[in-house]
Design a protein around this motif. Structure first.
Motif, PDB file in Angstrom:
ATOM      1  N   ALA A 225       1.020   7.769   4.815  1.00  0.00           N
ATOM      2  CA  ALA A 225       1.080   8.790   3.774  1.00  0.00           C
ATOM      3  C   ALA A 225       0.209   9.960   4.213  1.00  0.00           C
ATOM      4  O   ALA A 225      -0.996   9.804   4.424  1.00  0.00           O
ATOM      5  CB  ALA A 225       0.593   8.241   2.436  1.00  0.00           C
ATOM      6  N   PHE A 226       0.832  11.120   4.414  1.00  0.00           N
ATOM      7  CA  PHE A 226       0.117  12.340   4.780  1.00  0.00           C
ATOM      8  C   PHE A 226      -0.373  13.017   3.495  1.00  0.00           C
ATOM      9  O   PHE A 226       0.384  13.152   2.532  1.00  0.00           O
ATOM     10  CB  PHE A 226       1.042  13.298   5.525  1.00  0.00           C
ATOM     11  CG  PHE A 226       1.428  12.850   6.900  1.00  0.00           C
ATOM     12  CD1 PHE A 226       0.782  13.350   8.014  1.00  0.00           C
ATOM     13  CD2 PHE A 226       2.472  11.937   7.085  1.00  0.00           C
ATOM     14  CE1 PHE A 226       1.154  12.954   9.297  1.00  0.00           C
ATOM     15  CE2 PHE A 226       2.841  11.529   8.356  1.00  0.00           C
ATOM     16  CZ  PHE A 226       2.178  12.038   9.462  1.00  0.00           C
ATOM     17  N   ALA A 254       4.820  -0.037   0.635  1.00  0.00           N
ATOM     18  CA  ALA A 254       3.543   0.483   0.148  1.00  0.00           C
ATOM     19  C   ALA A 254       2.918   1.379   1.216  1.00  0.00           C
ATOM     20  O   ALA A 254       3.098   1.146   2.417  1.00  0.00           O
ATOM     21  CB  ALA A 254       2.595  -0.663  -0.172  1.00  0.00           C
ATOM     22  N   PRO A 255       2.203   2.435   0.822  1.00  0.00           N
ATOM     23  CA  PRO A 255       1.466   3.214   1.818  1.00  0.00           C
ATOM     24  C   PRO A 255       0.525   2.285   2.583  1.00  0.00           C
ATOM     25  O   PRO A 255      -0.312   1.622   1.976  1.00  0.00           O
ATOM     26  CB  PRO A 255       0.689   4.238   0.971  1.00  0.00           C
ATOM     27  CG  PRO A 255       1.429   4.302  -0.334  1.00  0.00           C
ATOM     28  CD  PRO A 255       1.993   2.938  -0.549  1.00  0.00           C
ATOM     29  N   ALA A 373       8.916   3.445   5.586  1.00  0.00           N
ATOM     30  CA  ALA A 373       8.758   4.581   4.671  1.00  0.00           C
ATOM     31  C   ALA A 373       7.727   5.552   5.213  1.00  0.00           C
ATOM     32  O   ALA A 373       6.830   5.167   5.981  1.00  0.00           O
ATOM     33  CB  ALA A 373       8.342   4.090   3.287  1.00  0.00           C
ATOM     34  N   LEU A 374       7.867   6.804   4.817  1.00  0.00           N
ATOM     35  CA  LEU A 374       6.895   7.837   5.177  1.00  0.00           C
ATOM     36  C   LEU A 374       6.718   8.723   3.952  1.00  0.00           C
ATOM     37  O   LEU A 374       7.693   9.120   3.311  1.00  0.00           O
ATOM     38  CB  LEU A 374       7.374   8.650   6.379  1.00  0.00           C
ATOM     39  CG  LEU A 374       6.430   9.726   6.916  1.00  0.00           C
ATOM     40  CD1 LEU A 374       6.490   9.793   8.440  1.00  0.00           C
ATOM     41  CD2 LEU A 374       6.762  11.103   6.325  1.00  0.00           C
ATOM     42  N   TYR A 375       5.452   9.030   3.645  1.00  0.00           N
ATOM     43  CA  TYR A 375       5.146   9.808   2.453  1.00  0.00           C
ATOM     44  C   TYR A 375       4.362  11.059   2.821  1.00  0.00           C
ATOM     45  O   TYR A 375       3.527  11.029   3.727  1.00  0.00           O
ATOM     46  CB  TYR A 375       4.335   8.960   1.467  1.00  0.00           C
ATOM     47  CG  TYR A 375       5.019   7.654   1.112  1.00  0.00           C
ATOM     48  CD1 TYR A 375       6.195   7.650   0.366  1.00  0.00           C
ATOM     49  CD2 TYR A 375       4.508   6.427   1.545  1.00  0.00           C
ATOM     50  CE1 TYR A 375       6.839   6.461   0.054  1.00  0.00           C
ATOM     51  CE2 TYR A 375       5.136   5.234   1.219  1.00  0.00           C
ATOM     52  CZ  TYR A 375       6.314   5.262   0.485  1.00  0.00           C
ATOM     53  OH  TYR A 375       6.955   4.085   0.174  1.00  0.00           O
ATOM     54  N   VAL A 398       8.440  12.722  -0.880  1.00  0.00           N
ATOM     55  CA  VAL A 398       7.446  13.787  -0.924  1.00  0.00           C
ATOM     56  C   VAL A 398       6.790  13.787  -2.300  1.00  0.00           C
ATOM     57  O   VAL A 398       7.466  13.823  -3.331  1.00  0.00           O
ATOM     58  CB  VAL A 398       8.095  15.158  -0.627  1.00  0.00           C
ATOM     59  CG1 VAL A 398       7.068  16.284  -0.775  1.00  0.00           C
ATOM     60  CG2 VAL A 398       8.700  15.172   0.776  1.00  0.00           C
ATOM     61  N   ASN A 399       5.472  13.699  -2.321  1.00  0.00           N
ATOM     62  CA  ASN A 399       4.642  13.756  -3.531  1.00  0.00           C
ATOM     63  C   ASN A 399       4.801  12.549  -4.454  1.00  0.00           C
ATOM     64  O   ASN A 399       4.597  12.648  -5.663  1.00  0.00           O
ATOM     65  CB  ASN A 399       4.875  15.061  -4.296  1.00  0.00           C
ATOM     66  CG  ASN A 399       4.320  16.263  -3.553  1.00  0.00           C
ATOM     67  OD1 ASN A 399       3.338  16.147  -2.821  1.00  0.00           O
ATOM     68  ND2 ASN A 399       4.975  17.398  -3.701  1.00  0.00           N
ATOM     69  N   ASP A 400       5.147  11.429  -3.906  1.00  0.00           N
ATOM     70  CA  ASP A 400       5.122  10.154  -4.620  1.00  0.00           C
ATOM     71  C   ASP A 400       5.316   9.063  -3.586  1.00  0.00           C
ATOM     72  O   ASP A 400       5.524   9.337  -2.394  1.00  0.00           O
ATOM     73  CB  ASP A 400       6.191  10.079  -5.706  1.00  0.00           C
ATOM     74  CG  ASP A 400       5.762   9.203  -6.888  1.00  0.00           C
ATOM     75  OD1 ASP A 400       4.862   8.345  -6.695  1.00  0.00           O
ATOM     76  OD2 ASP A 400       6.321   9.363  -7.984  1.00  0.00           O
TER      77      ASP A 400
END
Length: 490
Positions: A225-226, A254-255, A373-375, A398-400
């Protein structure tokens, strides 16, 4: 703890053969039969919601609200959508053709693959077993379900109840561990769907290769997660905290670690600490909203990772093996090579890597395997696009975080080491179907075919080139503009 009866090894080949025989009998092909099984699956979950929640609580102390959001609610929605849309999904799909096939009926027909094996996972023991089954049933297959033996209570309950709601001739359960799964994989299936670790995924794929059986693998990986410096830190902290500590961090999407732009890391930690207390109270261990690690093996694995880290534990860090409890934990200033960055954590420990520029994080992510996943958390959507454009992953938010899994019509799946293939909504139906290409020609007017029959001439070649390479594309059958004039010339 309830006792889960494993299926006798000698019975497994017969179970599989019976499912093959059922498929060959044709009873699963009518759409009404499929809808009836989907209604049964829906009612199984709806009518026994409380019992399944109790089973999940006994397996991993999973809170009822989390269970409804991530398991029973999702399965019911998948069933409802499949029943509602099945006629459309299963309909023949006309294919636009060129002039040479303008008189033909050209389409794809969606046909069941045959007998499919679905191997579930323990972290969402009901969802990851039955949600794929929705697509397999909707597509007209016979289905063999293998629940996770780690989630004992859930496996025992679904084994007991399933035959009450669906036709056991076409949908059956086999229970067991490594030995039973090994025998299962020796049988021939028409598709295998597996959710779990990458190491077991390789075993599944290797076994499937012996029969040239196609597979769908839903694996995992280290999902980053960035977090950019321009973000609303409070909102980002709240959404990251619930995503990370939902189901005690035991979620494949999950992040797994944060890549935070320098300057906001302290505020982010403080905000996450506040939200953890908001969610779970001053004593997390006594909260009814916090789950537990599934068993001692996973607890000890996580404890060793935490003990070996060179980062600074700034929130949490408390553990109690007798209760399989690990408090929500944040570890700051984790560097590449740290124990927490070596492999997927799959627990309530969140390492934070601080970078001067998020491009450093992009480079780090690209050195490893593609995550599931990538956030990205940022007010700057151009920056978010740049990060997404320059990385690879199965899914992006993006943003969640984690919300992609509960959107019914959004395909869910990994890429590379995080998996292959996808499902949810119509994509589940397509995964378990074969799009059979079909061309239906009439027997009359065969003179129009003369140009493709020997003896070949320059004139025939000229006409064929004109027909085959004309820029115009014509619709199926009778929608071809100008086709009549072209046919007249022939």
């Amino acid at each position: 703890m309830v006792s889960l009866a494993f299926t006798p090894l000698k019975e497994i080949p017969k179970v599989v053969q019976d499912l093959h025989d059922t498929f060959q009998s044709g009873i699963t092909r009518p759409l009404e039969y499929r809808k009836e099984q989907l209604k049964g699956l829906h009612n199984l979950v709806q009518e026994n919601e409380e019992a399944f929640r109790e089973a999940a609580f006994l397996d991993s102390h999973k809170p009822p609200t989390e269970y409804m959001i991530s398991e029973t609610g999702t399965i019911r929605q998948e069933c409802i959508d499949a029943i509602k849309n099945l006629d459309k999904w299963a309909a023949k799909k006309p294919i636009k053709t060129g002039l040479i096939n303008s008189l033909d009926n050209v389409y794809t027909r969606m046909e069941p693959l045959g007998t499919v094996l679905i191997i579930g996972a323990w972290n969402y023991a009901l969802n990851l077993l039955l949600a794929p089954a929705v697509g397999a049933i909707a597509a007209g297959n016979t289905v063999l379900l293998k629940p996770s033996e780690v989630a004992t209570h859930t496996a025992a309950l679904v084994t007991k109840l399933l035959p009450v709601y669906v036709d056991r001739r076409s949908i059956h359960i086999v229970n067991g561990g490594v030995a039973e799964t090994t025998v299962l994989l020796e049988q021939k299936f028409d598709h295998i769907f597996y959710t779990g670790s990458g190491n077991v995924g390789k075993v599944i794929m290797s076994a499937a290769a012996k029969h040239l059986t196609p597979v769908t693998l839903e694996l995992g990986g280290k999902s980053p997660a960035f977090v950019s410096a321009d973000v609303d830190v409070n909102v980002a902290a709240r959404r990251l905290a619930i995503a990370k500590f939902f189901n005690c961090g035991q979620s494949c999407i999950a992040p797994d670690y944060l890549i935070v732009q320098r300057g906001i890391e302290e505020e982010l930690v403080n905000r996450m600490r506040a939200h953890i207390q908001e969610f779970y109270g001053a004593s997390v261990q006594t909260s009814d909203s916090y789950a537990r690690i599934v068993n001692r093996n996973h607890f000890q694995r996580l404890q060793k990772m935490l003990e070996a880290t060179k980062g600074k534990v700034v929130v949490g860090g408390e553990t109690q093996e007798s209760d399989l409890f690990i408090t929500p934990t944040l570890v700051l200033n984790v560097q590449p090579g740290d124990s927490l960055l070596d492999s997927e954590i799959f627990g309530p420990i969140l390492p934070i890597m601080v970078v001067d520029d998020l491009k450093e994080g992009v480079a780090y992510v690209n050195k490893g395997d593609q995550p599931l996943a990538l956030y990205v958390y940022s007010r700057n959507f151009k920056l978010a696009d740049e990060i997404v454009d320059n990385t690879r992953s199965g899914t992006v938010v993006v943003n969640d975080s984690m919300v992609q899994f509960v959107i019914p019509d959004l395909p869910f799946g990994g890429t590379g080491p995080s998996g292959m293939g996808s499902y949810h909504g119509q994509k589940s139906f397509d995964t378990f179907s074969h799009a059979r290409s079909t061309v239906v020609k009439g027997l009359g007017m065969d003179q129009f075919n003369n140009i493709r029959y020997p003896p070949y001439t320059e004139k025939k070649m000229s006409w064929l080139e004109w027909i085959m390479f004309s820029k115009a594309k014509y619709g199926p059958n009778k929608e071809n503009p100008g086709a009549e004039d072209a046919k007249a010339k022939l």
